[in-house]
Design an enzyme around this catalytic site. Structure first.
Site, PDB file in Angstrom:
ATOM      1  N   GLU A 144       0.669  -1.128  -0.183  1.00  0.00           N
ATOM      2  CA  GLU A 144       0.094  -0.053  -0.032  1.00  0.00           C
ATOM      3  C   GLU A 144       0.869   1.103   0.009  1.00  0.00           C
ATOM      4  O   GLU A 144       0.997   2.094   1.012  1.00  0.00           O
ATOM      5  CB  GLU A 144      -1.061  -0.032   1.248  1.00  0.00           C
ATOM      6  CG  GLU A 144      -2.045  -0.856   1.076  1.00  0.00           C
ATOM      7  CD  GLU A 144      -3.027  -0.706   2.221  1.00  0.00           C
ATOM      8  OE1 GLU A 144      -4.243  -1.315   1.829  1.00  0.00           O
ATOM      9  OE2 GLU A 144      -2.859  -0.162   3.132  1.00  0.00           O
ATOM     10  N   GLU A 315      -6.814  -7.489  -0.520  1.00  0.00           N
ATOM     11  CA  GLU A 315      -7.435  -7.804   0.787  1.00  0.00           C
ATOM     12  C   GLU A 315      -8.878  -7.140   0.787  1.00  0.00           C
ATOM     13  O   GLU A 315      -9.173  -6.120   0.557  1.00  0.00           O
ATOM     14  CB  GLU A 315      -6.528  -6.730   1.749  1.00  0.00           C
ATOM     15  CG  GLU A 315      -5.118  -6.751   1.794  1.00  0.00           C
ATOM     16  CD  GLU A 315      -4.363  -5.765   2.799  1.00  0.00           C
ATOM     17  OE1 GLU A 315      -4.916  -4.971   3.445  1.00  0.00           O
ATOM     18  OE2 GLU A 315      -3.229  -5.747   2.697  1.00  0.00           O
TER      19      GLU A 315
HETATM   20  C1  GAL Z   1      -4.463  -2.292   5.059  1.00  0.00           C
HETATM   21  C2  GAL Z   1      -3.203  -3.055   5.231  1.00  0.00           C
HETATM   22  C3  GAL Z   1      -3.057  -4.365   5.988  1.00  0.00           C
HETATM   23  C4  GAL Z   1      -3.805  -4.133   7.210  1.00  0.00           C
HETATM   24  C5  GAL Z   1      -5.193  -3.562   6.629  1.00  0.00           C
HETATM   25  C6  GAL Z   1      -6.264  -3.487   8.137  1.00  0.00           C
HETATM   26  O1  GAL Z   1      -4.506  -1.094   4.871  1.00  0.00           O
HETATM   27  O2  GAL Z   1      -2.700  -3.221   3.824  1.00  0.00           O
HETATM   28  O3  GAL Z   1      -1.619  -4.524   6.311  1.00  0.00           O
HETATM   29  O4  GAL Z   1      -3.297  -3.129   8.164  1.00  0.00           O
HETATM   30  O5  GAL Z   1      -5.541  -2.371   6.013  1.00  0.00           O
HETATM   31  O6  GAL Z   1      -7.622  -3.200   7.661  1.00  0.00           O
END
Ligand code: GAL
Length: 636
Positions: A144, A315
């Site tokens: 990110e 994610e």
């Molecule tokens: C994203 C990140 C992850 C985790 C997640 C939590 O922004 O890539 O590592 O922190 O959020 O929601």
């Protein structure tokens, strides 16, 4: 195209004797991908030059033996503490000039040459060791870019690199002075070494200076990422991805994406609704447990463009997160709905974040597919349900867009630099147009600002485009229907000056913006259609055909042949009316969808998504809250 599911996993967080059972359960749930490694640097290199890859070998073997494919992340978002002893000046500085500290993540400045070398070294070690590993089927660079406000750094390293970037671009300080208009307020420079970063000035810095700093900052991210992709490609044939975010515009994702094989993004619908969207309290309450009905889709379409067709959700929110002001639980069914919506927009893979909720560290309040005690959390069953459905569903891509929307990162930088009205925001403007199109049931393609071929679309929309690129200008006559430019289109030169002739200077359209005004909340300008302009109104001098007039008789939308210009920011209802009218003229079929319903066509099927908390009736069907319905359609 085969669609698949995966999960983000941190073997280094768990005793090794759990790994095999975790892998078995992942496979049993129907997951086929596991992303690992992206924050593991301190365990991969516990001391400078002392590597420990044995545990990662075993983790990869264990996961691979269960039939899972690995996405291996490079760990450069989390340099270990010893790195700071070697490079005390590697930290990014905030706009107040303060170094940001160790103790979380993303604590580095993209311009620090020493950190770049360290990144190169660890990525080389990983690539050499795992580049031909049969289980490592994809890579992720860093994690990110831009998260936690980390693109802009006001460090000495950034200043040094910025001067070099300016010298390359302008060749002489005199050329820079001319381009920036530095005669204004006696800001002229005699040497590139006199130029500072545009923070801590007494009042606002020159917008041309700021825009170049933003371009430079974006280029630094691209260079950092490219260093990694070049190394990975030397040692591996597996595709390389990066996981982008929602509503992060500080670097040019299209240009970064050109160095990658797959675009992916991290989708947290409830978190985004809570902290990343301008919406009234009623909207936030109605969609509290579902997320905004258009926010995910916008990014799916955006990242499909960034990935040139290949994109994933790396994610996916599985339950309450920890980082938004409030963190409600999704309505039962929403994890399944979000997953299917991504597939309907053409995603290859959706990975859930994360496998097991961590009982320690910053994200202990962030849910996973498993609870901290390894019992299933509610999302596991929904993921497994999608896996079963996928096994029965035909493979499919997503249908081509009925309409196209141009989205441009540089425009976001420009109008953030010079908003002129406190609530003028480029993302917000484009998202309002996108939402209007979605409410009409349309399939939307998002296009970069240098698109050269518009022949596939009967309607192309470009609100707020800072400068009209030469390729796009040249492509206009080839559009299959109408092109509609919106407020502030082509309003500045690339050097951030007002062009002459006055904007928008569109081919064949005699229209000039004589004056602009921004309006505070609650103030609006009536239109002859009964709608209103909000936020932004432009006075046009024009001999072109006026399609919509303002209440005071001024031109609100004009056109000549296919080229249209809309001289203001319509409220949501009038925007939908305008878009519906434009579609009707081009013979594009629209559907006025019920407020909570959205649709997307994919592989001969129309997916209906009920984002509302109540059942929705539509075309003789009833779709449950969080429901996904599928209609067979003839694609064409
Ligand atoms: C994203 C990140 C992850 C985790 C997640 C939590 O922004 O890539 O590592 O922190 O959020 O929601």
């Amino acid at each position: 195209m085969t669609r698949s599911l995966g999960v983000c996993y941190y073997p280094e967080h768990w005793p090794e004797d759990l790994w095999r059972e975790d892998a078995r359960r992942m496979a049993a749930a129907g997951l086929t991908w596991v992303r690992i490694g992206e924050f593991a640097w301190s365990r991969l290199e516990p001391a400078p030059g002392r590597y420990d890859f044995d545990w990662l070998d075993r983790a990869i073997d264990t996961l691979g033996a269960a039939g899972l494919k690995l996405v291996l992340g490079t760990p450069t978002a989390t340099p270990p503490r010893w790195m700071l002893d070697r490079h005390p000046d590697m930290l990014a500085h905030d706009a107040e000039g303060r170094a940001r500290k160790f103790g979380a993540r993303r604590h580095y400045c993209f311009s620090h040459a020493g950190y770049l070398d360290e990144s190169r070294r660890i990525v080389t070690e990983l690539a050499q060791r795992y580049g031909r590993n049969p289980h490592v089927a994809a890579w992720q660079t860093d994690n990110e870019y831009g998260c936690h406000d980390t693109i802009y750094s006001y460090s000495p390293a950034a200043c040094h690199a910025f001067r070099a970037w300016l010298a390359r671009k302008y060749q002489s300080p005199q050329a820079l002075n001319r381009a920036w208009g530095n005669v204004f307020w006696s800001m002229e420079y005699d040497s590139f070494d006199q130029i500072e970063l545009p923070n801590l000035t007494v009042t606002e810095p020159n917008p041309a200076h700021v825009l170049d700093f933003k371009r430079f900052s974006s280029d630094q991210v691209l260079a950092f990422n490219r260093t990694q992709t070049e190394i990975l490609r030397r040692h591996s044939d597996a595709p390389v991805a990066h996981n982008y975010m929602g509503r992060i515009t500080e670097f040019d994702h299209y240009r970064l994406g050109a160095d990658l094989d797959i675009a992916s993004w991290d989708s947290y619908p409830l978190g985004f609704l809570s902290d990343r969207l301008e919406a009234d309290a009623a909207h936030k309450a109605r969609f509290l447990r579902q997320g905004d009905p258009d926010f995910q889709a916008f990014h799916h379409d955006l990242y499909r463009a960034v990935g040139r067709g290949r994109w994933w959700v790396m994610e996916q929110q599985p339950g309450p997160v920890n980082w938004a002001p409030w963190n409600p639980a999704p309505l039962p069914g929403m994890v399944r709905l979000w997953t299917w919506e991504a597939f309907a927009h053409g995603a290859e893979t959706v990975c859930y974040f994360r496998w097991r909720q961590a009982p320690f560290g910053q994200e202990q309040m962030h849910s996973g597919l498993l609870r901290p005690d390894s019992a299933p959390a509610p999302a596991l069953a929904e993921a497994a349900e999608v896996a079963r459905e996928l096994a029965r569903a035909p493979d499919a891509g997503c249908a081509p867009g009925d309409v196209a929307l141009v989205f441009d990162y540089e425009s976001a930088w420009a109008w953030a630099t010079q908003p002129q009205g406190a609530d003028f925001d480029y993302f917000r403007l484009c998202f309002a147009w996108y939402r209007g199109l979605r409410r009409l049931g349309l399939n939307i393609d998002i296009l970069p600002p240098d698109t050269t071929d518009l022949s596939r679309w009967k309607l192309v929309l470009a609100p707020g485009l800072f400068t009209l690129s030469e390729p796009l200008r040249a492509a206009l006559p080839g559009c299959a229907g109408a092109v509609v430019f919106g407020p502030r289109a082509n309003a500045r030169t690339p050097d951030f000056a007002i062009p002459l002739p006055l904007p928008p200077d569109l081919p064949g359209l005699d229209a000039q913006v004589a004056r602009v005004q921004s309006l505070p909340p609650g103030i609006s300008e009536p239109l002859s259609t009964g709608g209103r302009f909000v936020h932004w109104v432009e006075d046009l001098e024009t001999t072109a055909e006026t399609v919509i007039t303002r209440g005071d008789g001024g031109a609100a939308m004009v056109r000549n042949g296919p080229v249209h210009y809309l001289a203001g920011w319509p409220d949501d209802a009038s925007l939908t009316d305008i878009l519906r009218g434009l579609c009707a003229e081009q013979g594009i079929v629209t559907h006025d969808l019920p407020a909570d319903l959205r649709q997307r066509d994919s592989g001969g099927r129309r997916f209906l998504f009920n984002y509302g908390p109540d059942p929705v009736s539509w075309q003789g069907r009833t779709i449950a809250p969080a429901g996904v319905d599928i209609i067979e359609i003839a694609e064409g």
